[in-house]
Each structure stands twice: as C-alpha cells, then as structure tokens.
Design a protein around this motif. Structure first.
Motif, PDB file in Angstrom:
ATOM      1  N   LEU A   9       0.848  -1.189   0.000  1.00 14.46           N
ATOM      2  CA  LEU A   9       0.000   0.000   0.000  1.00 14.46           C
ATOM      3  C   LEU A   9       0.885   1.242   0.000  1.00 14.46           C
ATOM      4  N   SER A  10       0.990   1.875  -1.168  1.00 20.79           N
ATOM      5  CA  SER A  10       1.807   3.080  -1.301  1.00 20.79           C
ATOM      6  C   SER A  10       1.223   3.955  -2.397  1.00 20.79           C
ATOM      7  N   VAL A  55       2.917  -0.865   4.308  1.00 20.05           N
ATOM      8  CA  VAL A  55       2.154   0.368   4.150  1.00 20.05           C
ATOM      9  C   VAL A  55       3.067   1.582   4.295  1.00 20.05           C
ATOM     10  N   TYR A  59       0.301   6.746   3.568  1.00 22.26           N
ATOM     11  CA  TYR A  59      -0.819   6.114   2.880  1.00 22.26           C
ATOM     12  C   TYR A  59      -2.147   6.585   3.474  1.00 22.26           C
ATOM     13  N   GLY A  63      -0.431   6.541   7.294  1.00 20.04           N
ATOM     14  CA  GLY A  63      -0.270   5.095   7.280  1.00 20.04           C
ATOM     15  C   GLY A  63      -0.302   4.465   8.659  1.00 20.04           C
ATOM     16  N   CYS A  67      -2.380   1.308   9.930  1.00 23.58           N
ATOM     17  CA  CYS A  67      -1.679   0.219  10.610  1.00 23.58           C
ATOM     18  C   CYS A  67      -2.397  -0.163  11.897  1.00 23.58           C
TER      19      CYS A  67
END
Length: 387
Positions: A9-10, A55, A59, A63, A67
């Motif tokens: 996920l980026s 991640v 993100y 992120g 998370c």
C-alpha cells in the motif's frame, strides 16, 4: 516453506514498483492484487488471506492510522511501515500503531525480505500458541486483557494500586491474573507482596528464544492470593540488554496464559517497556489531588497525543482523594481535558501499614474504603462481584 502473501500500500508508484520488483524474485513471497482505496485494501486482506501488509507512512493521509486499524481488527496479520527516516518519535508511532517493523527508503532488498519473513514468522508463532493453549474464559479475541498503570509522577500509588487491583481481580473473578513489574530500575512489586522471587525479567530475557506461555509460567512467582508475579530485576545494571521486542514477546505470551495482566510501569516514558501501552486494553493514568502531580499528568497526556495514542484507551484514575483535598475532581478534569473515571480514597495509615508488611490492603482490610473502590473498579473492567 509456506508462501507469504504481501499487500503493498503506497501512493508513490515508483516506490511501489520497486518493492514489487524486489519481491517477485523471492519464491516464497506472493503479491496481493492492487488496492485503489482503503476499503479495497481491507477487502483484499479478508478475501486473499494476506499475511503481511507493507504500508507507506503517508498512505491514505496517515499510514500509522491504517496500521493501527489493521493490527486491531486482524491480529493474525503483520504490518510493516515504509518510512523515509527513523528517529525516536517515528519509532514511538510505529510501536503504538502495532507495526512489527519499519523499513527505510531507499529500500535495501535484503532488509525488506528479512523484515517480511521475521514479521510473518513472529505472527504465525503467536497464532500457533493461541491454537494450542487450552480454552479459557477470555474475551472474543482469545487474548487476556492487559491493564497498564502509569504516571509520570512518582509517589502517586502505582505499585500499591497495581498489587491490590491484581489481588482483587483474582478474588472477585476467579480467573488467572498475572502481575508484571516493568519499573525495571526501581520496581518494588515483590517487596509490596512480601515475595522473594527466584527469577526476574532478566532470566526470561536470557531464555527469550525458548519462550512460550507454559515455559514463561515457570518464571512467575506465586502469591497466596493466586496472583502470579513477574518481578523486576534486583539491580538496575541488569536491564541494559532488555529491549521493546523482549517486552512485546513477554506480554504476548502472558496474554495467552492469563485472563488479566496488570502492569506496573516506571514513572517515565521508557522505550523498552512502551509495548505495555501498545497492547493495553486500558492505560490507567494515575493522578492525585496535588498541583505538581496534575501538571505532570497533563504533560503525559500531551506526550500520548504526540505519539498518536488512542484517547479511548486512557482512563484517568484519581488516587488518594480526600474531602480535605484543596483541589476538586472537577478542577482536575478541566485541567487534564479528561473525565475522571475511577476514584480511590485516601487511607494513609492503613495503606502505608499494609505496604510495609507486604500484605495487600484488599486482603487485610476487606471492608476498607480502598477495597470497596477497587472492587467497583474490578466490576467494571473484569465482570467481578463487589465485595
């Protein structure tokens, strides 16, 4: 070797392609399909049985928030954060969000692959422990609940309340209770319970590679109340080799062996024991009706905010409250910006006497004012019955 499925996920396409190129050359790693949105990502985690989520720190805006959501909802998934730099604040955020590791860009292929392998190995091992542990009365996740007692001001009664809360939980719920002394430098749980432990945390860390729930239990010291105690080291110099990973493993194994884990913390934020915040069901933030203490606790709350710690996990506990106190509870709530959820009255003479004798207050004074307040607390957090 079992295949490890990885979701990347980026929002940085160049970074994402680089990671894909690295991982496509590893035969035991497969890559999950792309996710356009956060909702897609969560659906893919469900449908494709993802093992590890990589991640980016930015993100979906943050992120670390993502998370935290993944590690809370999917305890069998490992999350690794991709960051551009690492410093103390970032490591705190990663720890509090539940991330297993932080990988820096520019990405080193060997470091990335090793991080994925180790994170997945640790998570699978934890889940295997859960499966083989005999069924116990636990919350729906299958893990025991951790309650961490903390304050940045010394002398507020952390050790006194930790010991008495643990004993009251054991008495009023009939369940398995562990009491852990993470005040590594000056812990006094064993002294407060009149115990002479054969083993301490250092002994556990020395044998960390062999740790499992049953083996960890052999390092615990039994108290007559039924509470099992993991004592702090006798000498502070023995703590230099203890790190956050050790503490995390200890806590996870305790969760698998006990219904409730009570943690007594040092009077400061200290990296090695910070996992006790991350995995806590509740952090009981202790204050007393004194200006200096309230000021210190307000600073602690500011630190929790800086680390993006969930506000819902913090419960303010007012200890040593007296009718003669010049500072009223409402004044404390206004200063801290938190409601006081638990109040324990002052009973200085009896409390000091029980500490000096190594006898829990709730045992020696079953009808005392402090016992009644702690019993009410237990009823709230542990389905106990008031004495």
């Amino acid at each position: 070797m079992d295949t490890i499925k990885v979701l990347i996920l980026s929002t940085n396409l160049e970074e994402k392609f680089e990671i894909e190129n690295i991982l496509t050359n590893v035969d035991y790693i497969s890559i999950a399909r792309d996710a356009d949105t956060m909702e897609d990502a969560l659906a893919i985690i469900d449908v494709e049985n993802v093992d590890v989520v990589l991640v980016s720190s930015n993100y979906n805006g943050d992120g670390y928030d993502f998370c935290e959501r993944v590690t809370t909802e999917y305890m069998d998934k490992a999350v690794i954060i991709i960051e551009s730099e690492v410093h103390e604040d970032i490591m705190h955020r990663a720890l509090f969000s539940g991330a297993k590791d932080v990988v820096l860009v520019p990405i080193k292929p060997n470091k990335l692959v090793d991080s994925i392998y180790q994170a997945n190995k640790l998570t699978r091992k934890r889940m295997e422990f859960q499966k083989v542990t005999p069924a116990k009365q636990r919350k729906s996740t299958g893990y025991g609940q951790i309650f961490t007692l903390f304050s940045t001001k010394g002398g507020v009664g952390k050790t006194f309340l930790s010991t008495n809360l643990a004993v009251s939980l054991a008495k009023n719920t009939g369940k398995k209770v562990a009491l852990v002394d993470f005040d590594l430098d000056f812990g006094s749980i064993a002294l407060a319970m009149n115990l002479t432990p054969r083993y301490t945390i250092s002994d556990v860390v020395d044998d960390i590679r062999n740790l499992d729930p049953e083996y960890l239990n052999t390092y615990m010291t039994s108290h007559e109340s039924g509470v099992k105690v993991l004592a702090a080291n006798i000498e502070p110099r023995m703590n230099e080799f203890i790190n956050a990973e050790h503490i995390q493993l200890i806590l996870k194994n305790l969760q698998l062996a006990y219904d409730y884990v009570i943690v007594d913390m040092p009077s400061r934020f200290y990296d090695p024991v910070n996992p006790a915040f991350v995995f806590a069901e509740k952090v009981f933030l202790l204050t007393t009706p004194e200006v200096a203490t309230v000021r210190n606790v307000k600073g602690a709350i500011a630190t929790f905010v800086d680390f993006n710690f969930p506000k819902s996990k913090i419960s303010v506990l007012l200890n040593k409250q007296s009718r003669r106190s010049e500072i009223r509870p409402k004044d404390i709530e206004k200063t801290l910006g938190y409601e006081i959820q638990y109040v324990v009255p002052a009973d200085y003479k009896k409390a000091t006497s029980t500490l000096n004798q190594g006898i829990p207050y709730v045992t020696k004074h079953p009808r005392g004012s402090i016992t009644r307040s702690i019993s009410k607390m237990v009823k709230t957090i542990g389905d106990g019955k008031e004495s």
